[in-house]
Design a protein around this motif. Structure first.
Motif, PDB file in Angstrom:
ATOM      1  N   GLY A 166       0.813  -1.212   0.000  1.00 19.21           N
ATOM      2  CA  GLY A 166       0.000   0.000   0.000  1.00 19.21           C
ATOM      3  C   GLY A 166       0.839   1.251   0.000  1.00 19.21           C
ATOM      4  N   LEU A 167       1.924   1.234   0.782  1.00 21.00           N
ATOM      5  CA  LEU A 167       2.836   2.383   0.844  1.00 21.00           C
ATOM      6  C   LEU A 167       3.488   2.628  -0.512  1.00 21.00           C
ATOM      7  CD1 LEU A 167       4.109   4.468   2.756  1.00 21.00           C
ATOM      8  CD2 LEU A 167       5.905   2.801   3.255  1.00 21.00           C
ATOM      9  N   ILE A 168       3.924   1.542  -1.177  1.00 18.90           N
ATOM     10  CA  ILE A 168       4.536   1.668  -2.504  1.00 18.90           C
ATOM     11  C   ILE A 168       3.529   2.232  -3.503  1.00 18.90           C
ATOM     12  CG2 ILE A 168       5.578   0.356  -4.408  1.00 18.90           C
ATOM     13  CD1 ILE A 168       6.557  -1.645  -2.221  1.00 18.90           C
ATOM     14  N   ALA A 169       2.255   1.883  -3.327  1.00 17.81           N
ATOM     15  CA  ALA A 169       1.205   2.367  -4.229  1.00 17.81           C
ATOM     16  C   ALA A 169       0.798   3.809  -3.940  1.00 17.81           C
ATOM     17  CB  ALA A 169      -0.021   1.456  -4.140  1.00 17.81           C
ATOM     18  N   GLY A 170       1.398   4.419  -2.938  1.00 19.35           N
ATOM     19  CA  GLY A 170       1.070   5.805  -2.611  1.00 19.35           C
ATOM     20  C   GLY A 170      -0.179   5.939  -1.764  1.00 19.35           C
ATOM     21  N   LEU A 171      -0.541   4.864  -1.061  1.00 27.14           N
ATOM     22  CA  LEU A 171      -1.727   4.886  -0.215  1.00 27.14           C
ATOM     23  C   LEU A 171      -1.351   5.000   1.255  1.00 27.14           C
ATOM     24  CD1 LEU A 171      -3.826   2.033  -1.861  1.00 27.14           C
ATOM     25  CD2 LEU A 171      -4.475   4.445  -1.795  1.00 27.14           C
ATOM     26  N   ASN A 172      -2.172   5.694   2.001  1.00 36.24           N
ATOM     27  CA  ASN A 172      -2.096   5.655   3.451  1.00 36.24           C
ATOM     28  C   ASN A 172      -3.046   4.555   3.904  1.00 36.24           C
ATOM     29  OD1 ASN A 172      -1.896   6.256   6.247  1.00 36.24           O
ATOM     30  ND2 ASN A 172      -3.689   7.585   6.089  1.00 36.24           N
ATOM     31  N   VAL A 173      -2.481   3.407   4.266  1.00 35.31           N
ATOM     32  CA  VAL A 173      -3.326   2.278   4.685  1.00 35.31           C
ATOM     33  C   VAL A 173      -3.801   2.546   6.110  1.00 35.31           C
ATOM     34  CG1 VAL A 173      -3.463  -0.210   5.017  1.00 35.31           C
ATOM     35  CG2 VAL A 173      -2.083   0.728   3.149  1.00 35.31           C
ATOM     36  N   MET A 174      -5.033   3.012   6.219  1.00 33.99           N
ATOM     37  CA  MET A 174      -5.594   3.377   7.515  1.00 33.99           C
ATOM     38  C   MET A 174      -5.747   2.165   8.428  1.00 33.99           C
ATOM     39  SD  MET A 174      -8.646   5.627   5.830  1.00 33.99           S
ATOM     40  CE  MET A 174      -9.291   6.409   7.288  1.00 33.99           C
ATOM     41  N   ARG A 175      -6.038   1.044   7.823  1.00 33.04           N
ATOM     42  CA  ARG A 175      -6.248  -0.175   8.593  1.00 33.04           C
ATOM     43  C   ARG A 175      -6.055  -1.394   7.712  1.00 33.04           C
ATOM     44  NH1 ARG A 175      -9.543  -0.272  12.988  1.00 33.04           N
ATOM     45  NH2 ARG A 175      -8.468   1.696  13.353  1.00 33.04           N
ATOM     46  N   ILE A 176      -5.392  -2.408   8.255  1.00 31.81           N
ATOM     47  CA  ILE A 176      -5.387  -3.735   7.643  1.00 31.81           C
ATOM     48  C   ILE A 176      -6.546  -4.483   8.300  1.00 31.81           C
ATOM     49  CG2 ILE A 176      -4.164  -5.925   7.437  1.00 31.81           C
ATOM     50  CD1 ILE A 176      -2.956  -3.874   5.659  1.00 31.81           C
ATOM     51  N   MET A 177      -7.516  -4.917   7.503  1.00 35.45           N
ATOM     52  CA  MET A 177      -8.748  -5.507   8.026  1.00 35.45           C
ATOM     53  C   MET A 177      -8.873  -6.957   7.572  1.00 35.45           C
ATOM     54  SD  MET A 177     -12.591  -3.996   7.461  1.00 35.45           S
ATOM     55  CE  MET A 177     -13.965  -4.455   8.533  1.00 35.45           C
ATOM     56  N   ASP A 178      -9.269  -7.830   8.477  1.00 41.16           N
ATOM     57  CA  ASP A 178      -9.453  -9.229   8.114  1.00 41.16           C
ATOM     58  C   ASP A 178     -10.662  -9.396   7.193  1.00 41.16           C
ATOM     59  OD1 ASP A 178      -7.302  -9.816   9.638  1.00 41.16           O
ATOM     60  OD2 ASP A 178      -8.379 -10.840  11.245  1.00 41.16           O
ATOM     61  N   GLU A 179     -10.496 -10.221   6.170  1.00 43.02           N
ATOM     62  CA  GLU A 179     -11.548 -10.395   5.166  1.00 43.02           C
ATOM     63  C   GLU A 179     -12.860 -10.919   5.757  1.00 43.02           C
ATOM     64  OE1 GLU A 179      -9.537 -12.791   2.287  1.00 43.02           O
ATOM     65  OE2 GLU A 179      -8.241 -11.149   1.630  1.00 43.02           O
ATOM     66  N   PRO A 180     -12.841 -11.946   6.626  1.00 38.66           N
ATOM     67  CA  PRO A 180     -14.115 -12.398   7.184  1.00 38.66           C
ATOM     68  C   PRO A 180     -14.823 -11.339   8.020  1.00 38.66           C
ATOM     69  CG  PRO A 180     -12.378 -13.999   7.607  1.00 38.66           C
ATOM     70  CD  PRO A 180     -11.721 -12.767   7.080  1.00 38.66           C
ATOM     71  N   THR A 181     -14.034 -10.519   8.723  1.00 37.19           N
ATOM     72  CA  THR A 181     -14.623  -9.443   9.520  1.00 37.19           C
ATOM     73  C   THR A 181     -15.294  -8.419   8.604  1.00 37.19           C
ATOM     74  OG1 THR A 181     -12.860  -9.748  11.154  1.00 37.19           O
ATOM     75  CG2 THR A 181     -14.157  -7.735  11.306  1.00 37.19           C
ATOM     76  N   ALA A 182     -14.629  -8.103   7.493  1.00 34.51           N
ATOM     77  CA  ALA A 182     -15.225  -7.186   6.514  1.00 34.51           C
ATOM     78  C   ALA A 182     -16.513  -7.772   5.958  1.00 34.51           C
ATOM     79  CB  ALA A 182     -14.224  -6.906   5.390  1.00 34.51           C
ATOM     80  N   ALA A 183     -16.502  -9.073   5.665  1.00 33.53           N
ATOM     81  CA  ALA A 183     -17.713  -9.728   5.141  1.00 33.53           C
ATOM     82  C   ALA A 183     -18.824  -9.718   6.190  1.00 33.53           C
ATOM     83  CB  ALA A 183     -17.391 -11.156   4.730  1.00 33.53           C
ATOM     84  N   ALA A 184     -18.454  -9.868   7.472  1.00 38.12           N
ATOM     85  CA  ALA A 184     -19.446  -9.827   8.542  1.00 38.12           C
ATOM     86  C   ALA A 184     -20.104  -8.451   8.629  1.00 38.12           C
ATOM     87  CB  ALA A 184     -18.803 -10.188   9.878  1.00 38.12           C
ATOM     88  N   VAL A 185     -19.306  -7.407   8.406  1.00 33.28           N
ATOM     89  CA  VAL A 185     -19.858  -6.046   8.375  1.00 33.28           C
ATOM     90  C   VAL A 185     -20.874  -5.928   7.233  1.00 33.28           C
ATOM     91  CG1 VAL A 185     -19.312  -3.619   7.944  1.00 33.28           C
ATOM     92  CG2 VAL A 185     -17.841  -4.986   9.441  1.00 33.28           C
ATOM     93  N   ALA A 186     -20.507  -6.465   6.063  1.00 32.21           N
ATOM     94  CA  ALA A 186     -21.424  -6.419   4.918  1.00 32.21           C
ATOM     95  C   ALA A 186     -22.709  -7.167   5.232  1.00 32.21           C
ATOM     96  CB  ALA A 186     -20.747  -7.027   3.682  1.00 32.21           C
ATOM     97  N   TYR A 187     -22.586  -8.349   5.846  1.00 34.53           N
ATOM     98  CA  TYR A 187     -23.777  -9.119   6.208  1.00 34.53           C
ATOM     99  C   TYR A 187     -24.623  -8.358   7.230  1.00 34.53           C
ATOM    100  CZ  TYR A 187     -26.694 -12.303   8.845  1.00 34.53           C
ATOM    101  OH  TYR A 187     -27.765 -12.850   9.499  1.00 34.53           O
ATOM    102  N   GLY A 188     -23.956  -7.794   8.250  1.00 33.69           N
ATOM    103  CA  GLY A 188     -24.670  -7.087   9.306  1.00 33.69           C
ATOM    104  C   GLY A 188     -25.497  -5.929   8.790  1.00 33.69           C
ATOM    105  N   PHE A 189     -24.924  -5.171   7.840  1.00 30.95           N
ATOM    106  CA  PHE A 189     -25.656  -4.032   7.287  1.00 30.95           C
ATOM    107  C   PHE A 189     -26.714  -4.483   6.284  1.00 30.95           C
ATOM    108  CE2 PHE A 189     -22.297  -1.655   9.246  1.00 30.95           C
ATOM    109  CZ  PHE A 189     -22.864  -0.417   9.523  1.00 30.95           C
ATOM    110  N   ASP A 190     -26.435  -5.555   5.562  1.00 34.87           N
ATOM    111  CA  ASP A 190     -27.411  -6.061   4.587  1.00 34.87           C
ATOM    112  C   ASP A 190     -28.645  -6.622   5.278  1.00 34.87           C
ATOM    113  OD1 ASP A 190     -28.053  -7.053   1.728  1.00 34.87           O
ATOM    114  OD2 ASP A 190     -28.138  -8.910   2.904  1.00 34.87           O
TER     115      ASP A 190
END
Length: 618
Positions: A166-190
């Motif tokens: 991410g740093l090489i790509a010129g991004l400020n990586v605010m957070r490294i997030m686990d994929e299942p946790t991200a999917a759980a957020v999507a499920y929770g809001f859906d």
């Protein structure tokens, strides 16, 4: 609470085979389509003599230019060249991976007339840059901040490698997030379960292109808490493809008595056909693979049934179910107490996977309401909105509690790993231990940090080691050290040690860099990434200028065919103009890319001829 940012932050699912980007806009999450209109982008980079492709264009190069088309690079992130999985994968990849500095795998390609080596982080950075550009084009503003996802079972080195990319790509990586946790957020809001007062136990079954995660979470009252996680960072659709690929390679050897395993182009064509066959078998019970002139002019034809595909992969499918069992048993939760099983990742479309999962949960209906390819990016975008102070009150009040997937410890006497932070400990976390000298009057001490679940240190993964020198010399056991282990919100480990002595203390901090990129290497790669971006922009400008000149030439030719022009313009001038147009068109057919001003100057000449013709025909 985070301060509200005026610039958008994005969520990126950096996948093994496909990547996806999303952003919070107009009070909702929007999955952002790429320049081809696709909502996911192949995690693929192709190198040609004068240009570089990322995404769909790169995947199209795979069969034509197999040795310079890089895919599945996520499987190299944070790994050593000597890793068994790397050595195994290399046999099936059409591009070349070599042993770089510090046992680091480097990718070797031909680019710009020479052989170039790229670290896995650089290739991943190119994919992240592509996703960043896709988002910028869609949102109409520059992007700096992003949440990037990783498999829950990624270790410390793999997480840090992703952050470096991410740093090489010129991004400020605010957070490294686990994929299942991200999917759980999507499920929770859906499902609106995220705001419900009724507590639900949700199992996320995330089977993607190259990695597999299972996470058991509880969701209620705006809190998503990970209880346990399990998985395999080397299991996914790529492995199912490879099983079929090996089957076809063996079939070709048996029928034709020829081995194609050393031919990159034939192997790549057959791998692509295997992937297509796998997808078709998810919706039908039989398909065929037919490739003309696969090897030495020999055609290849083979029919394969869904049953045969399932037989080839049954051990891998059963491994998935064993991981599910381990996950909920580690949490001390009976499978009958799990309320919802959510499918995430493209490989969950495989009917046998769904059948085995449904059978394990005694016929429970599996949740397919969230898009398996987009759910992770959706959740990452929600987290990005929260961290940048955007989104609704529900997002701002969302609480995520993650866990560390592997135990972290320090080597003790007898090569035994003493666990300091057990796996499935909620993060962020900080723990301290006291160590003592083991030799009389020793002058230095070395700390070895491991991750893993085995008793013997050598059976675990060495994260790194560091030493304190010129310590207080005393009989064994008298000199003590306070060692602090801290896992931050990104799941990245920091270790420090201090020796309290009269008049002061000594301290050193370990952020594991063994086998990874140094700050100087990252700085160099950031600079090179910017240079490549400028080169890409210049090449695009040349292509646009060339296309514009070609459009002008054909427009002028059509104008000369207009009856009004023919009747009013002298034939001599028409012939002169037609000759000039033909000359430009022929020149373009045999052209090697020129500077933009060359195309523009020729276009200006044609525009002047066009204006003159228009005036003459009035």
């Amino acid at each position: 609470m985070a301060e509200r940012s005026t610039t958008p932050a994005i969520g990126i699912d950096l996948g093994t085979t496909y990547s996806c980007v999303a952003a919070w806009r107009h009070d909702r999450v929007e999955i952002i389509p790429n320049d081809q209109g696709n909502r996911t982008t192949p995690s693929c980079v192709a190198f040609k003599e004068t240009e570089r492709f990322v995404g769909d264009a790169a995947k199209n190069e795979a069969t034509r230019n197999p040795t310079n088309t890089v895919f599945a690079v996520k499987r190299l992130m944070g790994r050593r060249f000597s890793d068994v999985s790397v050595q195994s994968d290399m046999k099936l990849w059409s591009y070349k991976v070599i042993d770089g500095d510090g046992d680091r795998p480097n990718i070797l390609v031909d680019y710009q007339g020479t052989q170039k080596q790229f670290a896995a982080e650089e290739i991943s950075a190119m994919i992240l840059t592509k996703m960043k550009e896709v988002a910028e084009a869609f949102l109409g503003s520059s992007i700096k901040n992003a949440v990037v996802t990783v498999p829950a079972y990624f270790n410390d080195a793999q997480r840090q490698a992703t952050k470096d990319a991410g740093l090489i790509a010129g991004l400020n990586v605010m957070r490294i997030m686990d994929e299942p946790t991200a999917a759980a957020v999507a499920y929770g809001f859906d499902s609106n379960d995220v705001s419900s007062a009724v507590k639900k136990n949700v199992l996320i079954f995330d089977l993607g292109g190259g990695t597999f995660d299972v996470s058991l979470l509880s969701i209620s009252c705006g809190v998503i808490e990970v209880k346990t996680t399990a998985g395999d960072t080397h299991l996914g659709g790529e492995d199912f493809d490879n099983c079929m690929l090996n089957h076809f390679v063996e079939e070709f050897r048996r029928k034709q008595r020829k081995d194609i395993s050393s031919n990159p182009r034939a192997l790549r064509r057959l791998k692509t056909a295997s992937e297509q066959a796998k997808r078709i078998l998810s919706t039908t019970t039989e398909t065929a693979v037919h490739l003309d002139c696969l090897y030495e002019g020999i055609d290849f034809y083979s029919a394969i049934t869904r049953a045969r595909f399932e037989e080839l992969n049954i051990d891998l499918f059963k491994k998935c179910i064993e991981t599910v069992k381990r996950c909920h048993e580690d949490a001390g939760i009976d499978k009958n107490d799990i309320d919802v099983v959510v499918l995430v990742g493209g490989s969950t479309r495989i009917p046998k996977v769904q059948q085995l999962l449904k059978d394990y949960f005694s016929g429970m209906d599996l949740c397919k309401s969230i898009h398996p390819d987009e759910a992770v990016a959706y959740g990452a975008a929600v987290q990005a909105a929260k961290l940048s102070g955007q989104g609704t009150e529900e997002i701002k009040n969302l609480v995520l509690i993650d866990v560390t997937p592997l135990s972290i410890g320090i080597e003790g006497l007898g090569d035994i790993t003493n666990v300091v932070i057990p796996r499935n400990t909620p993060i962020p976390v900080q723990k301290k231990v006291v160590r003592k000298t083991v030799v009389d009057f020793q002058s230095n001490v070395t700390f070895k940090i491991y991750e893993g679940e085995r008793v013997r240190s050598e059976d675990n993964n060495l994260l790194g080691q560091f030493s304190l020198y010129d310590i207080h010399r005393a009989p064994r056991g008298e000199t003590k050290f306070n060692v602090t282990f801290e896992i931050d919100i990104n799941g990245i480990l920091h270790v420090s040690a201090e020796e309290p002595i009269s008049g002061g203390k000594k301290q050193i901090t370990l952020i594991n860099r063994e086998g990874r990129l140094s700050k100087e290497e990252i700085d160099r790669m950031v600079h090179e990434a910017e240079r490549y971006r400028i080169e890409d922009d210049q090449f695009k400008k040349k292509v646009l200028a060339k296309n514009s000149l070609e459009d002008e030439a054909y427009s002028l030719r059509r104008l000369m065919e207009d009856e009004k022009v023919i009747s009013k313009v002298a034939s001599g001038y028409l012939e002169y103009t037609a000759g000039a147009v033909d000359k430009v068109i022929n020149w373009l057919k045999h052209d090697v890319p020129k500077d933009v001003y060359v195309y523009n100057s020729k276009k200006k000449e044609l525009q002047e001829m066009c204006s003159k013709l228009s005036e003459m025909s009035l």
